[in-house]
Design an enzyme around this catalytic site. Structure first.
Site, PDB file in Angstrom:
ATOM      1  N   LYS A  44       0.869  -1.166   0.000  1.00 35.72           N
ATOM      2  CA  LYS A  44       0.000   0.000   0.000  1.00 35.72           C
ATOM      3  C   LYS A  44       0.911   1.222   0.000  1.00 35.72           C
ATOM      4  O   LYS A  44       2.095   1.114   0.324  1.00 35.72           O
ATOM      5  CB  LYS A  44      -0.876  -0.015   1.254  1.00 35.72           C
ATOM      6  CG  LYS A  44      -2.299   0.258   0.866  1.00 35.72           C
ATOM      7  CD  LYS A  44      -3.292   0.030   1.926  1.00 35.72           C
ATOM      8  CE  LYS A  44      -4.563   0.709   1.493  1.00 35.72           C
ATOM      9  NZ  LYS A  44      -4.391   2.048   0.923  1.00 35.72           N
ATOM     10  N   ASN A  67     -13.871   3.199  -2.965  1.00 36.84           N
ATOM     11  CA  ASN A  67     -13.155   3.207  -1.684  1.00 36.84           C
ATOM     12  C   ASN A  67     -12.737   4.619  -1.346  1.00 36.84           C
ATOM     13  O   ASN A  67     -12.667   5.495  -2.222  1.00 36.84           O
ATOM     14  CB  ASN A  67     -11.931   2.289  -1.726  1.00 36.84           C
ATOM     15  CG  ASN A  67     -10.696   2.992  -2.259  1.00 36.84           C
ATOM     16  OD1 ASN A  67      -9.958   3.627  -1.500  1.00 36.84           O
ATOM     17  ND2 ASN A  67     -10.456   2.902  -3.567  1.00 36.84           N
ATOM     18  N   MET A  70      -6.844   5.643   2.687  1.00 40.82           N
ATOM     19  CA  MET A  70      -5.669   6.495   2.510  1.00 40.82           C
ATOM     20  C   MET A  70      -4.499   5.586   2.101  1.00 40.82           C
ATOM     21  O   MET A  70      -4.717   4.552   1.497  1.00 40.82           O
ATOM     22  CB  MET A  70      -5.390   7.257   3.795  1.00 40.82           C
ATOM     23  CG  MET A  70      -6.613   7.963   4.371  1.00 40.82           C
ATOM     24  SD  MET A  70      -7.179   9.333   3.372  1.00 40.82           S
ATOM     25  CE  MET A  70      -6.219  10.660   4.064  1.00 40.82           C
ATOM     26  N   GLY A  71      -3.283   5.943   2.461  1.00 42.89           N
ATOM     27  CA  GLY A  71      -2.159   5.048   2.161  1.00 42.89           C
ATOM     28  C   GLY A  71      -2.072   3.965   3.226  1.00 42.89           C
ATOM     29  O   GLY A  71      -3.051   3.651   3.899  1.00 42.89           O
ATOM     30  N   CYS A 127      -4.424  10.646  -5.614  1.00 42.02           N
ATOM     31  CA  CYS A 127      -5.484   9.905  -4.916  1.00 42.02           C
ATOM     32  C   CYS A 127      -6.634  10.891  -4.741  1.00 42.02           C
ATOM     33  O   CYS A 127      -6.484  11.926  -4.083  1.00 42.02           O
ATOM     34  CB  CYS A 127      -4.995   9.402  -3.566  1.00 42.02           C
ATOM     35  SG  CYS A 127      -6.306   8.626  -2.613  1.00 42.02           S
ATOM     36  N   THR A 201      -7.106   4.596  -9.463  1.00 39.11           N
ATOM     37  CA  THR A 201      -8.554   4.856  -9.428  1.00 39.11           C
ATOM     38  C   THR A 201      -8.920   6.232  -9.999  1.00 39.11           C
ATOM     39  O   THR A 201      -8.054   7.092 -10.172  1.00 39.11           O
ATOM     40  CB  THR A 201      -9.028   4.811  -7.974  1.00 39.11           C
ATOM     41  OG1 THR A 201      -8.180   5.682  -7.224  1.00 39.11           O
ATOM     42  CG2 THR A 201      -8.959   3.417  -7.396  1.00 39.11           C
ATOM     43  N   GLY A 228     -12.267  -1.174 -10.445  1.00 37.82           N
ATOM     44  CA  GLY A 228     -13.050  -2.307 -10.947  1.00 37.82           C
ATOM     45  C   GLY A 228     -13.553  -2.092 -12.366  1.00 37.82           C
ATOM     46  O   GLY A 228     -13.117  -1.181 -13.075  1.00 37.82           O
ATOM     47  N   GLY A 254      -6.923  -1.903 -13.979  1.00 40.70           N
ATOM     48  CA  GLY A 254      -8.234  -1.240 -13.968  1.00 40.70           C
ATOM     49  C   GLY A 254      -9.251  -2.267 -14.419  1.00 40.70           C
ATOM     50  O   GLY A 254      -9.330  -2.572 -15.606  1.00 40.70           O
ATOM     51  N   GLY A 255      -9.975  -2.844 -13.444  1.00 42.26           N
ATOM     52  CA  GLY A 255     -11.064  -3.756 -13.792  1.00 42.26           C
ATOM     53  C   GLY A 255     -10.644  -5.107 -14.305  1.00 42.26           C
ATOM     54  O   GLY A 255     -11.428  -5.760 -14.998  1.00 42.26           O
TER      55      GLY A 255
HETATM   56  C1  FMN Z   1      -9.280  -0.467  -1.563  1.00 39.57           C
HETATM   57  C2  FMN Z   1      -8.243   0.054  -2.495  1.00 39.57           C
HETATM   58  C3  FMN Z   1      -7.068   0.592  -1.980  1.00 39.57           C
HETATM   59  C4  FMN Z   1      -6.089   1.104  -2.835  1.00 39.57           C
HETATM   60  N1  FMN Z   1      -4.949   1.622  -2.315  1.00 39.57           N
HETATM   61  C5  FMN Z   1      -4.005   2.114  -3.131  1.00 39.57           C
HETATM   62  C6  FMN Z   1      -2.806   2.657  -2.600  1.00 39.57           C
HETATM   63  O1  FMN Z   1      -2.558   2.675  -1.394  1.00 39.57           O
HETATM   64  N2  FMN Z   1      -1.913   3.176  -3.482  1.00 39.57           N
HETATM   65  C7  FMN Z   1      -2.103   3.147  -4.839  1.00 39.57           C
HETATM   66  O2  FMN Z   1      -1.229   3.591  -5.587  1.00 39.57           O
HETATM   67  N3  FMN Z   1      -3.229   2.618  -5.365  1.00 39.57           N
HETATM   68  C8  FMN Z   1      -4.171   2.103  -4.552  1.00 39.57           C
HETATM   69  N4  FMN Z   1      -5.305   1.551  -5.086  1.00 39.57           N
HETATM   70  C9  FMN Z   1      -5.478   1.484  -6.546  1.00 39.57           C
HETATM   71  C10 FMN Z   1      -5.259   0.060  -7.097  1.00 39.57           C
HETATM   72  O3  FMN Z   1      -3.940  -0.373  -6.857  1.00 39.57           O
HETATM   73  C11 FMN Z   1      -5.540  -0.032  -8.607  1.00 39.57           C
HETATM   74  O4  FMN Z   1      -4.583   0.706  -9.320  1.00 39.57           O
HETATM   75  C12 FMN Z   1      -6.920   0.466  -8.991  1.00 39.57           C
HETATM   76  O5  FMN Z   1      -7.869   0.082  -8.022  1.00 39.57           O
HETATM   77  C13 FMN Z   1      -7.377  -0.069 -10.348  1.00 39.57           C
HETATM   78  O6  FMN Z   1      -7.277  -1.460 -10.436  1.00 39.57           O
HETATM   79  P1  FMN Z   1      -8.490  -2.481 -10.052  1.00 39.57           P
HETATM   80  O7  FMN Z   1      -9.665  -2.083 -10.863  1.00 39.57           O
HETATM   81  O8  FMN Z   1      -7.954  -3.842 -10.371  1.00 39.57           O
HETATM   82  O9  FMN Z   1      -8.735  -2.309  -8.603  1.00 39.57           O
HETATM   83  C14 FMN Z   1      -6.296   1.057  -4.236  1.00 39.57           C
HETATM   84  C15 FMN Z   1      -7.474   0.522  -4.736  1.00 39.57           C
HETATM   85  C16 FMN Z   1      -8.449   0.023  -3.901  1.00 39.57           C
HETATM   86  C17 FMN Z   1      -9.709  -0.549  -4.477  1.00 39.57           C
END
Ligand code: FMN
Length: 389
Positions: A44, A67, A70-71, A127, A201, A228, A254-255
C-alpha cells in the site's frame, strides 16, 4: 507455458502484479498473498506518516467498487525496519509504492525502500479523496491536492528518485490524467522511469444510501474513488494510446477481474497487468485464477504473450490499409438459427425495431441500423457481426 516477463533485468514468473491495496497492507499479508501465484506484489502507499482510514471506506456499485482509504496505516519507519523483510519471505518481488510530499522526500523514501530490500519502486500520482480526508484529520494542514494539469512536479519527483536508487521505477498514473495521458507519460520517460502503470482509481466520486441520505463513504463529504470493471474501458484506452506512442513497458490495471480482461490489456499493448479490486471482492484466489486462465487461453490458442501483445494496435493499422477507418453503411448481422433459443433479449434492445423473435430472431435488413448491439447482447452468440472480419 512460459509466462515470465522482464522489467529492467528483473524476471517476474508471470505478468500479474497485485497492485497497491489491502493485500499490500503489511509484510505478513504480502507474504501470504504471494502463495496465490502473482508475479509481484505491491505495498500500500508508504508515506512518511501513517494515516488512519475514514470509515466506512468500501462500497460496491454497478460494474465497480468504491473506496476512500488512505495510504498504508503503517508508517515508513516500520515498513523499512520490519515489513519489507517479512514481505520478502513470500518469495515474490516486492514493489514499494511510496509517496513523499516533495521530490526530496520521495527520493529519501525510495532510497530507504531499496536498502530495506524492495525490488521495485512505484510512484503513485494522485489519490482523489486523500487531501480532503487528510485535512479533516489534521485541520489547518492545507496540503495542496496533487497537480492534475502540469506534469512538471511528476518529472521532478521521478528525476529525484532516479538519482537516489538503481531499482526499476514504475510511475503509476491516475485515471484522472486520461485527457492528457501522453504528456504525463512523456514527463515520466524524460525523468527516467522504467515502466508506467495505467491506471490508479478515478474520482472523486460518491454514492448515497437512500434510507439515510448519507454518503456511503466516510470522511467530510463522503467522496471516494472508483476501481473495478467500470474503470476498464477508460484505462484500456489509455494503455492502447501509450503503447501506440511510446516504447515503454505498460502495466495495464483497472477492472481486471478475469483472464479475459487480462487478454484485452495485452492486446492493447500492455507488457504486464495489475489487479486489486478482484482480490478485494473475491479473495487472493482471484489472482491465481487470472494467471491460470491466461495460461490456458494462450495454450488453447497456440499462442504466446509476445504474440498477443499489441495485436489490437496491428488490427487498427489494418483498418487504415483496408479502408476500414469509417464504415458508415449499415450491414445487417446474420442470425445463426441453430444457436438461437428465441430468448427475446435482442428484440427490445433493438431501438430501430428491426428484430422480431418468433421461432428464432429475424432481422429486417431495411430497418437494421448496423449498430451491432444485438451481436453483443446475445447470450448464445447466435448473431454474427458482419464487420471487420
Ligand atoms: C481499496 C483500495 C485501496 C487502494 N490503495 C491504493 C494505494 O494505497 N496506493 C495506490 O497507488 N493505489 C491504490 N489503489 C489502486 C489500485 O492499486 C488499482 O490501481 C486500482 O484500483 C485499479 O485497479 P483495479 O480495478 O484492479 O482495482 C487502491 C485501490 C483500492 C480498491
Amino acid at each position: 507455458m512460459d509466462l515470465t516477463v522482464q522489467l529492467k533485468g528483473l524476471t517476474l514468473k508471470n505478468p500479474l502484479i497485485v497492485t497497491a491495496g489491502e493485500h499490500g497492507r503489511d509484510g505478513e499479508t504480502i507474504a501470504k498473498v504471494a502463495g496465490f501465484g502473482p508475479g509481484a506484489i505491491t505495498t500500500k502507499t508508504i508515506a512518511g506518516m501513517a494515516v488512519p482510514d475514514p470509515r466506512p471506506c468500501y462500497a460496491t456499485m454497478r460494474g465497480g467498487f468504491m473506496n476512500c482509504v488512505m495510504g498504508a496505516v503503517i508508517g515508513a519507519d516500520q515498513w523499512f525496519s520490519r515489513e519489507i523483510a517479512i514481505a520478502k519471505n513470500g518469495g515474490v518481488p516486492v514493489i514499494a509504492n511510496l509517496a513523499g510530499t516533495n521530490p526530496a522526500e520521495a527520493a529519501d523514501l525510495a532510497r530507504r525502500a531499496e536498502e530495506a530490500g524492495a525490488d521495485i519502486i512505484e510512484l503513485p500520482t494522485h489519490c482523489p479523496h486523500f487531501a480532503e480526508n487528510l485535512e479533516a484529520q489534521f485541520p489547518g494542514l492545507q496540503l495542496p491536492p496533487p497537480e492534475i494539469y502540469d506534469p512538471e512536479p511528476l518529472y521532478q519527483t521521478v528525476k529525484a528518485v532516479r538519482q537516489a536508487v538503481s531499482l526499476p521505477i514504475i510511475v503509476k498514473l491516475s485515471a484522472i490524467y486520461h485527457h492528457a495521458t501522453l504528456d504525463w507519460v512523456k514527463a515520466g520517460i524524460d525523468a527516467g522511469m522504467d515502466a508506467v502503470e495505467v491506471a490508479d482509481t478515478l474520482g472523486p466520486v460518491m454514492a448515497i444510501n437512500i434510507e439515510t441520505g448519507q454518503p456511503k463513504m466516510g470522511g467530510p463529504r463522503g467522496f471516494g474513488a472508483i476501481s473495478g470493471g467500470a474503470l476498464k474501458p477508460l484505462t484500456l484506452r489509455m494503455v492502447f494510446e501509450i503503447a501506440q506512442a511510446y516504447d515503454i513497458p505498460v502495466i495495464g490495471s483497472g477492472g481486471i477481474e478475469s483472464w479475459r480482461d487480462a487478454v484485452e490489456y495485452f492486446m492493447a499493448g500492455a507488457s504486464m497487468i495489475g489487479a486489486c479490486t478482484a482480490g478485494h471482492l473475491r479473495g487472493p484466489a482471484a489472482y491465481r485464477s487470472i494467471v491460470d486462465g491466461l495460461a490456458k487461453y494462450l495454450e488453447s490458442h497456440h499462442t504466446t504473450l509476445a504474440e498477443i501483445k499489441g495485436l489490437t494496435l496491428r488490427r487498427v493499422e489494418e483498418r487504415k490499409t483496408k479502408g476500414w477507418q469509417e464504415i458508415t453503411q449499415p450491414i445487417p448481422p446474420t442470425v445463426i438459427v441453430e444457436k438461437c433459443t428465441a430468448c427475446k433479449l435482442c428484440q427490445p434492445a433493438c431501438i430501430y425495431e428491426a428484430i422480431k423473435v418468433e421461432e428464432t430472431a429475424v432481422i429486417d435488413p431495411v430497418k437494421c441500423y448496423g449498430c451491432n448491439l444485438c451481436v453483443d447482447i446475445c447470450p448464445q452468440r447466435a448473431i454474427e457481426s458482419p464487420y471487420y472480419k
